[in-house]
Design a protein around this motif. Structure first.
Motif, PDB file in Angstrom:
ATOM      1  N   SER A 122       0.824  -1.203   0.000  1.00  0.00           N
ATOM      2  CA  SER A 122       0.000   0.000   0.000  1.00  0.00           C
ATOM      3  C   SER A 122       0.863   1.261   0.000  1.00  0.00           C
ATOM      4  O   SER A 122       0.578   2.224  -0.732  1.00  0.00           O
ATOM      5  CB  SER A 122      -0.938  -0.032   1.216  1.00  0.00           C
ATOM      6  OG  SER A 122      -1.842   1.035   1.143  1.00  0.00           O
ATOM      7  N   VAL A 162      -5.872  -0.920   2.644  1.00  0.00           N
ATOM      8  CA  VAL A 162      -6.555  -1.970   1.909  1.00  0.00           C
ATOM      9  C   VAL A 162      -5.606  -2.381   0.780  1.00  0.00           C
ATOM     10  O   VAL A 162      -5.004  -1.507   0.134  1.00  0.00           O
ATOM     11  CB  VAL A 162      -7.891  -1.440   1.329  1.00  0.00           C
ATOM     12  CG1 VAL A 162      -8.584  -2.505   0.494  1.00  0.00           C
ATOM     13  CG2 VAL A 162      -8.796  -0.952   2.452  1.00  0.00           C
ATOM     14  N   GLY A 196     -11.905   0.397  -2.978  1.00  0.00           N
ATOM     15  CA  GLY A 196     -13.163   0.826  -3.590  1.00  0.00           C
ATOM     16  C   GLY A 196     -14.314  -0.129  -3.365  1.00  0.00           C
ATOM     17  O   GLY A 196     -15.342  -0.034  -4.026  1.00  0.00           O
ATOM     18  N   GLY A 240     -12.518  -0.384   3.679  1.00  0.00           N
ATOM     19  CA  GLY A 240     -11.995   0.622   4.597  1.00  0.00           C
ATOM     20  C   GLY A 240     -13.090   1.164   5.510  1.00  0.00           C
ATOM     21  O   GLY A 240     -12.881   1.345   6.714  1.00  0.00           O
ATOM     22  N   GLU A 241     -14.244   1.389   4.914  1.00  0.00           N
ATOM     23  CA  GLU A 241     -15.368   1.910   5.691  1.00  0.00           C
ATOM     24  C   GLU A 241     -15.791   0.910   6.777  1.00  0.00           C
ATOM     25  O   GLU A 241     -16.060   1.294   7.912  1.00  0.00           O
ATOM     26  CB  GLU A 241     -16.522   2.145   4.708  1.00  0.00           C
ATOM     27  CG  GLU A 241     -17.435   3.251   5.095  1.00  0.00           C
ATOM     28  CD  GLU A 241     -18.470   3.487   3.992  1.00  0.00           C
ATOM     29  OE1 GLU A 241     -18.078   3.887   2.882  1.00  0.00           O
ATOM     30  OE2 GLU A 241     -19.660   3.249   4.259  1.00  0.00           O
ATOM     31  N   ALA A 273      -6.769  11.021  -2.635  1.00  0.00           N
ATOM     32  CA  ALA A 273      -7.840  10.010  -2.629  1.00  0.00           C
ATOM     33  C   ALA A 273      -8.159   9.596  -1.195  1.00  0.00           C
ATOM     34  O   ALA A 273      -9.333   9.462  -0.823  1.00  0.00           O
ATOM     35  CB  ALA A 273      -7.430   8.798  -3.465  1.00  0.00           C
ATOM     36  N   GLY A 274      -7.117   9.419  -0.389  1.00  0.00           N
ATOM     37  CA  GLY A 274      -7.329   9.068   1.020  1.00  0.00           C
ATOM     38  C   GLY A 274      -8.069  10.185   1.742  1.00  0.00           C
ATOM     39  O   GLY A 274      -9.005   9.948   2.508  1.00  0.00           O
ATOM     40  N   PHE A 279     -11.702  10.230   0.916  1.00  0.00           N
ATOM     41  CA  PHE A 279     -12.358   9.122   1.614  1.00  0.00           C
ATOM     42  C   PHE A 279     -12.740   9.557   3.036  1.00  0.00           C
ATOM     43  O   PHE A 279     -13.886   9.391   3.471  1.00  0.00           O
ATOM     44  CB  PHE A 279     -11.413   7.910   1.626  1.00  0.00           C
ATOM     45  CG  PHE A 279     -11.804   6.794   2.550  1.00  0.00           C
ATOM     46  CD1 PHE A 279     -12.848   5.935   2.239  1.00  0.00           C
ATOM     47  CD2 PHE A 279     -11.104   6.586   3.732  1.00  0.00           C
ATOM     48  CE1 PHE A 279     -13.196   4.892   3.100  1.00  0.00           C
ATOM     49  CE2 PHE A 279     -11.441   5.547   4.583  1.00  0.00           C
ATOM     50  CZ  PHE A 279     -12.489   4.699   4.271  1.00  0.00           C
ATOM     51  N   TYR A 280     -11.809  10.175   3.765  1.00  0.00           N
ATOM     52  CA  TYR A 280     -12.109  10.581   5.142  1.00  0.00           C
ATOM     53  C   TYR A 280     -13.132  11.713   5.174  1.00  0.00           C
ATOM     54  O   TYR A 280     -14.000  11.750   6.049  1.00  0.00           O
ATOM     55  CB  TYR A 280     -10.821  11.014   5.855  1.00  0.00           C
ATOM     56  CG  TYR A 280      -9.843   9.883   6.020  1.00  0.00           C
ATOM     57  CD1 TYR A 280     -10.246   8.679   6.596  1.00  0.00           C
ATOM     58  CD2 TYR A 280      -8.527   9.993   5.602  1.00  0.00           C
ATOM     59  CE1 TYR A 280      -9.357   7.619   6.740  1.00  0.00           C
ATOM     60  CE2 TYR A 280      -7.635   8.945   5.745  1.00  0.00           C
ATOM     61  CZ  TYR A 280      -8.054   7.764   6.306  1.00  0.00           C
ATOM     62  OH  TYR A 280      -7.172   6.723   6.445  1.00  0.00           O
ATOM     63  N   ARG A 313     -15.474  12.219   3.018  1.00  0.00           N
ATOM     64  CA  ARG A 313     -16.780  11.625   2.718  1.00  0.00           C
ATOM     65  C   ARG A 313     -17.404  11.014   3.981  1.00  0.00           C
ATOM     66  O   ARG A 313     -18.617  10.978   4.150  1.00  0.00           O
ATOM     67  CB  ARG A 313     -16.618  10.552   1.635  1.00  0.00           C
ATOM     68  CG  ARG A 313     -17.918   9.983   1.122  1.00  0.00           C
ATOM     69  CD  ARG A 313     -17.721   9.192  -0.165  1.00  0.00           C
ATOM     70  NE  ARG A 313     -16.821   8.056  -0.034  1.00  0.00           N
ATOM     71  CZ  ARG A 313     -17.168   6.878   0.463  1.00  0.00           C
ATOM     72  NH1 ARG A 313     -18.395   6.678   0.871  1.00  0.00           N
ATOM     73  NH2 ARG A 313     -16.288   5.904   0.544  1.00  0.00           N
TER      74      ARG A 313
HETATM   75  C1  COA Z   1      -8.243   5.007   1.686  1.00  0.00           C
HETATM   76  C2  COA Z   1      -8.669   3.539   1.829  1.00  0.00           C
HETATM   77  C3  COA Z   1      -8.310   3.037   3.230  1.00  0.00           C
HETATM   78  C4  COA Z   1     -10.182   3.471   1.647  1.00  0.00           C
HETATM   79  O1  COA Z   1     -10.568   2.099   1.759  1.00  0.00           O
HETATM   80  P1  COA Z   1     -11.510   1.456   0.623  1.00  0.00           P
HETATM   81  O2  COA Z   1     -11.969   0.133   1.087  1.00  0.00           O
HETATM   82  O3  COA Z   1     -10.839   1.542  -0.696  1.00  0.00           O
HETATM   83  O4  COA Z   1     -12.623   2.524   0.706  1.00  0.00           O
HETATM   84  P2  COA Z   1     -14.165   2.393   0.448  1.00  0.00           P
HETATM   85  O5  COA Z   1     -14.439   1.368  -0.633  1.00  0.00           O
HETATM   86  O6  COA Z   1     -14.826   2.300   1.754  1.00  0.00           O
HETATM   87  O7  COA Z   1     -14.369   3.805  -0.146  1.00  0.00           O
HETATM   88  C5  COA Z   1     -13.841   4.054  -1.427  1.00  0.00           C
HETATM   89  C6  COA Z   1     -13.538   5.479  -1.441  1.00  0.00           C
HETATM   90  O8  COA Z   1     -12.185   5.642  -1.094  1.00  0.00           O
HETATM   91  C7  COA Z   1     -11.598   6.539  -2.013  1.00  0.00           C
HETATM   92  N1  COA Z   1     -10.360   5.936  -2.423  1.00  0.00           N
HETATM   93  C8  COA Z   1      -9.196   6.293  -1.884  1.00  0.00           C
HETATM   94  N2  COA Z   1      -8.198   5.645  -2.473  1.00  0.00           N
HETATM   95  C9  COA Z   1      -8.753   4.831  -3.412  1.00  0.00           C
HETATM   96  C10 COA Z   1      -8.235   3.902  -4.369  1.00  0.00           C
HETATM   97  N3  COA Z   1      -6.911   3.734  -4.523  1.00  0.00           N
HETATM   98  N4  COA Z   1      -9.105   3.197  -5.138  1.00  0.00           N
HETATM   99  C11 COA Z   1     -10.432   3.389  -5.009  1.00  0.00           C
HETATM  100  N5  COA Z   1     -10.964   4.271  -4.137  1.00  0.00           N
HETATM  101  C12 COA Z   1     -10.131   4.981  -3.366  1.00  0.00           C
HETATM  102  C13 COA Z   1     -12.526   6.774  -3.148  1.00  0.00           C
HETATM  103  O9  COA Z   1     -12.709   8.177  -3.199  1.00  0.00           O
HETATM  104  C14 COA Z   1     -13.793   6.029  -2.791  1.00  0.00           C
HETATM  105  O10 COA Z   1     -14.836   6.934  -2.670  1.00  0.00           O
HETATM  106  P3  COA Z   1     -16.110   6.808  -3.654  1.00  0.00           P
HETATM  107  O11 COA Z   1     -16.626   5.395  -3.522  1.00  0.00           O
HETATM  108  O12 COA Z   1     -17.041   7.825  -3.112  1.00  0.00           O
HETATM  109  O13 COA Z   1     -15.558   7.112  -4.995  1.00  0.00           O
HETATM  110  C15 COA Z   1      -8.005   2.625   0.762  1.00  0.00           C
HETATM  111  O14 COA Z   1      -8.390   3.064  -0.516  1.00  0.00           O
HETATM  112  C16 COA Z   1      -6.509   2.573   0.882  1.00  0.00           C
HETATM  113  O15 COA Z   1      -5.953   1.669   1.515  1.00  0.00           O
HETATM  114  N6  COA Z   1      -5.838   3.539   0.237  1.00  0.00           N
HETATM  115  C17 COA Z   1      -4.378   3.562   0.232  1.00  0.00           C
HETATM  116  C18 COA Z   1      -3.782   3.769   1.614  1.00  0.00           C
HETATM  117  C19 COA Z   1      -4.294   4.979   2.309  1.00  0.00           C
HETATM  118  O16 COA Z   1      -4.438   6.038   1.725  1.00  0.00           O
HETATM  119  N7  COA Z   1      -4.554   4.815   3.617  1.00  0.00           N
HETATM  120  C20 COA Z   1      -4.926   5.890   4.459  1.00  0.00           C
HETATM  121  C21 COA Z   1      -3.695   6.493   4.998  1.00  0.00           C
HETATM  122  S1  COA Z   1      -4.055   7.822   6.140  1.00  0.00           S
END
Ligand code: COA
Length: 177
Positions: free
Chosen positions: A24, A96, A102, A106-107, A136-137, A140-141, A143
């Protein structure tokens, strides 16, 4: 893919969690962390961190793993209860596997961790730090209702002074999950 189940991490999850963490960071922070670190030392760095954290658990730390029977660990969250007198409990890590993003994993992890924190923590607040470059992260937060309340500089040497943002939820009700 099989349905994921969430459970507390065990000591023998350390290699699996470290592998997700490395994949990741390499995927998400290629423009944040130094290329030299991402190319090699990251593996030992994350392996040692997770071996140490899970071998001697701290009762304030909650580590959750999302896994499927066929593929094993797919995502994890680490939270530290009442880490800060002002901001409350800290979400230390949430990752994740890149191929599984997506799908609301994460949620689910945040919802489960927040429910446990609400039952056990003294403070109602929850916060975390996200790199400003990780848009993108951050989306997500936001949202999920998180508010950016502070800018700072990462203490991670490999981040070479990158900007981090403190994201805060004053209560479980503010967390839209
Ligand atoms: C940020 C993260 C934890 C969200 O978990 P997830 O299971 O993908 O998230 P969800 O499916 O619950 O939500 C998806 C949302 O995350 C966002 N997102 C962030 N990074 C993404 C990615 N690489 N791919 C897809 N969606 C992503 C999208 O905006 C999406 O929102 P939307 O459905 O309204 O378009 C995950 O994408 C991740 O591990 N990202 C990389 C590591 C990271 O940034 N961790 C946080 C560090 S503070």
């Amino acid at each position: 893919m099989d349905r994921l189940t969430l459970r507390p991490a065990r000591a023998d999850d350390a290699p699996g969690i470290a592998a997700i963490h490395c994949a990741s960071w390499r995927d998400t922070y290629s423009n944040v962390l130094s290329p030299e670190f991402l190319a090699g030392p990251i593996e030992q760095n994350r392996s040692e961190l997770w071996a140490a954290r899970l071998a001697a658990p701290d009762e304030a730390r909650q580590v959750l793993v999302a896994e499927s029977p066929s593929t094993g660990p797919a995502a994890f969250l680490s939270a530290y209860r009442d880490a800060d007198a002002r901001w409350g409990s800290l979400i230390e890590n949430l990752h994740v596997s890149p191929a599984l993003r997506g799908q609301r994993i994460g949620e689910r992890l945040i919802r489960t961790a927040a429910t446990a924190l609400a039952a056990q923590a003294k403070a109602t607040g929850v916060y975390l730090w996200v790199f400003e470059a990780n848009q993108a992260g951050l989306r997500f937060y936001q949202r999920l209702g998180g508010q950016v309340v502070e800018r700072s500089t990462s203490k991670l040497a490999e981040a070479r002074g990158a900007t981090v943002l403190r994201v805060f939820w004053p209560s479980l009700e503010a967390l839209r999950v």
